[in-house]
Design a protein around this motif. Sequence first.
Motif, mmCIF file in Angstrom:
data_model
loop_
_atom_site.group_PDB
_atom_site.id
_atom_site.type_symbol
_atom_site.label_atom_id
_atom_site.label_comp_id
_atom_site.label_asym_id
_atom_site.label_seq_id
_atom_site.Cartn_x
_atom_site.Cartn_y
_atom_site.Cartn_z
ATOM 1 N N LEU A 150 -12.155 -51.760 6.886
ATOM 2 C CA LEU A 150 -10.821 -52.133 6.412
ATOM 3 C C LEU A 150 -10.759 -52.073 4.888
ATOM 4 C CD1 LEU A 150 -7.969 -53.218 6.860
ATOM 5 C CD2 LEU A 150 -8.944 -55.536 6.880
ATOM 6 N N GLU A 151 -11.797 -52.572 4.241
ATOM 7 C CA GLU A 151 -11.822 -52.551 2.778
ATOM 8 C C GLU A 151 -11.831 -51.121 2.249
ATOM 9 O OE1 GLU A 151 -14.629 -54.116 -0.949
ATOM 10 O OE2 GLU A 151 -15.047 -54.746 1.107
ATOM 11 N N LEU A 152 -12.632 -50.257 2.884
ATOM 12 C CA LEU A 152 -12.688 -48.861 2.452
ATOM 13 C C LEU A 152 -11.335 -48.182 2.663
ATOM 14 C CD1 LEU A 152 -16.198 -47.824 3.857
ATOM 15 C CD2 LEU A 152 -15.578 -48.166 1.461
ATOM 16 N N ALA A 153 -10.691 -48.477 3.805
ATOM 17 C CA ALA A 153 -9.388 -47.881 4.088
ATOM 18 C C ALA A 153 -8.342 -48.342 3.079
ATOM 19 C CB ALA A 153 -8.945 -48.237 5.502
ATOM 20 N N GLU A 154 -8.381 -49.628 2.708
ATOM 21 C CA GLU A 154 -7.433 -50.156 1.740
ATOM 22 C C GLU A 154 -7.617 -49.512 0.364
ATOM 23 O OE1 GLU A 154 -6.820 -54.658 3.581
ATOM 24 O OE2 GLU A 154 -8.284 -54.310 1.988
ATOM 25 N N ASN A 155 -8.848 -49.070 0.085
ATOM 26 C CA ASN A 155 -9.139 -48.413 -1.190
ATOM 27 C C ASN A 155 -9.020 -46.903 -1.102
ATOM 28 O OD1 ASN A 155 -9.683 -50.876 -2.442
ATOM 29 N ND2 ASN A 155 -11.842 -50.836 -1.837
ATOM 30 N N GLY A 156 -8.562 -46.408 0.068
ATOM 31 C CA GLY A 156 -8.380 -44.967 0.232
ATOM 32 C C GLY A 156 -9.668 -44.199 0.362
ATOM 33 N N GLN A 157 -10.732 -44.850 0.861
ATOM 34 C CA GLN A 157 -12.034 -44.198 0.992
ATOM 35 C C GLN A 157 -12.360 -43.968 2.455
ATOM 36 O OE1 GLN A 157 -14.073 -47.410 -1.253
ATOM 37 N NE2 GLN A 157 -14.800 -45.780 -2.597
ATOM 38 N N GLU A 158 -13.182 -42.929 2.692
ATOM 39 C CA GLU A 158 -13.655 -42.668 4.043
ATOM 40 C C GLU A 158 -14.761 -43.657 4.375
ATOM 41 O OE1 GLU A 158 -12.688 -40.619 6.280
ATOM 42 O OE2 GLU A 158 -11.402 -39.186 5.253
ATOM 43 N N HIS A 159 -14.775 -44.160 5.611
ATOM 44 C CA HIS A 159 -15.840 -45.095 5.972
ATOM 45 C C HIS A 159 -17.099 -44.390 6.430
ATOM 46 C CE1 HIS A 159 -15.221 -44.384 10.266
ATOM 47 N NE2 HIS A 159 -13.940 -44.594 10.100
ATOM 48 N N GLY A 160 -17.012 -43.088 6.738
ATOM 49 C CA GLY A 160 -18.210 -42.315 7.059
ATOM 50 C C GLY A 160 -18.786 -42.588 8.439
ATOM 51 N N GLY A 161 -18.098 -43.316 9.266
ATOM 52 C CA GLY A 161 -18.620 -43.638 10.583
ATOM 53 C C GLY A 161 -18.098 -42.692 11.649
ATOM 54 N N GLY A 162 -18.652 -42.786 12.819
ATOM 55 C CA GLY A 162 -18.204 -41.981 13.936
ATOM 56 C C GLY A 162 -18.714 -40.545 13.866
ATOM 57 N N LYS A 163 -18.339 -39.761 14.881
ATOM 58 C CA LYS A 163 -18.782 -38.379 14.939
ATOM 59 C C LYS A 163 -17.932 -37.505 14.033
ATOM 60 C CE LYS A 163 -20.270 -38.841 19.751
ATOM 61 N NZ LYS A 163 -20.089 -38.357 21.144
ATOM 62 N N ARG A 164 -18.553 -36.447 13.537
ATOM 63 C CA ARG A 164 -17.818 -35.510 12.680
ATOM 64 C C ARG A 164 -16.911 -34.653 13.541
ATOM 65 N NH1 ARG A 164 -18.205 -30.177 11.245
ATOM 66 N NH2 ARG A 164 -20.031 -29.893 12.580
ATOM 67 N N PRO A 165 -15.612 -34.613 13.229
ATOM 68 C CA PRO A 165 -14.702 -33.750 13.984
ATOM 69 C C PRO A 165 -15.018 -32.281 13.744
ATOM 70 C CG PRO A 165 -13.498 -35.444 12.779
ATOM 71 C CD PRO A 165 -14.896 -35.437 12.234
ATOM 72 N N PHE A 166 -14.922 -31.481 14.774
ATOM 73 C CA PHE A 166 -15.157 -30.047 14.676
ATOM 74 C C PHE A 166 -14.157 -29.436 13.705
ATOM 75 C CE2 PHE A 166 -14.917 -25.638 16.327
ATOM 76 C CZ PHE A 166 -16.270 -25.318 16.309
ATOM 77 N N GLY A 167 -14.640 -28.704 12.711
ATOM 78 C CA GLY A 167 -13.771 -28.073 11.731
ATOM 79 C C GLY A 167 -13.639 -28.853 10.441
ATOM 80 N N PHE A 168 -14.263 -30.017 10.342
ATOM 81 C CA PHE A 168 -14.242 -30.828 9.124
ATOM 82 C C PHE A 168 -15.646 -30.907 8.533
ATOM 83 C CE2 PHE A 168 -10.427 -32.395 11.235
ATOM 84 C CZ PHE A 168 -9.539 -32.569 10.179
ATOM 85 N N THR A 169 -15.729 -31.121 7.250
ATOM 86 C CA THR A 169 -17.045 -31.267 6.621
ATOM 87 C C THR A 169 -17.672 -32.597 6.967
ATOM 88 O OG1 THR A 169 -16.013 -32.123 4.595
ATOM 89 C CG2 THR A 169 -16.510 -29.755 4.663
#
Length: 280
Positions: A150-169
């Motif tokens: 939540l804090e990262l989202a409020e600051n406009g940052q990626e949280h880096g969790g979860g699986k990487r979506p196909f087609g994204f870095t």
Amino acid sequence: MRAAVYCRLSKAPKVGDSSTNPRSSLDRQEQDGRRIAAEQGWDVVAVFREIVPASDPFKARKEWTQLLELIEAKEVDAVILWMEDRANRHVVTAAELVKVCKEAGVSRIVLPSYEYDLTDPEDEAKFYGEAVRAQQEIARMKKRIRRMQLELAENGQEHGGGKRPFGFTGSGAHKVPLARALAEQEMIREATSRILAGDSLRGICIDWNKRGVAGTTGQPWATRTLKRVLTPPGSASTTGTSTRRRGPPSSHASSGKRLRRSSKILPAEPTTGAACTAIC
């Protein structure tokens, strides 16, 4: 007496991690279990090893299910664990083990530090207590992670969790070079064109598997996986530099048919939207 040893690891070690050597966590758990059996003069009739995330206590566990089936078949007289939380991190699953053991006449659950006697109500309560403590720790961990995200989202940052979506870095440990993400986006465009031309998801999956097209998990392509890539928010659009949306849906003009839950990503280009319509 016949004993079964159960070993569990919450997540696979990273490549290059020292835990990938023969003295890995699973190996150590098995060695300790076999040592306990040898000290007791028991025969180890089965060893169950698996890697299953602890965050979801109800996630299907193949090896765990086989252990329960072995107990139900009355083919073991004792169960050996490294720690209580290696078997259960929720009181419900702990109760399942106790129930199966008691119905099969198995009264001994043995750890390096303690031996439970399920005919003793106090020992049974203690076993449940350890499961409750593990469940509480998982709950606290989830709260900490949600607060951090939540804090990262409020600051406009990626949280880096979860699986990487196909087609994204991706980001964090899942990040891949831009060249790979662009190549994956090219595959998405190819799949989109083929769907519009009348090809099937199954046909594309068979072709991609033969060509060695890699997904984000390294597993062979399946129709469900490909459909998820082409339709949900994890899919990259047909532009080369797709980005996740940070504002409300109304702040973005649509350039084509929106994908499901499109409030989390930019709208897809017309061709991808049409492919979505063709397979949904």
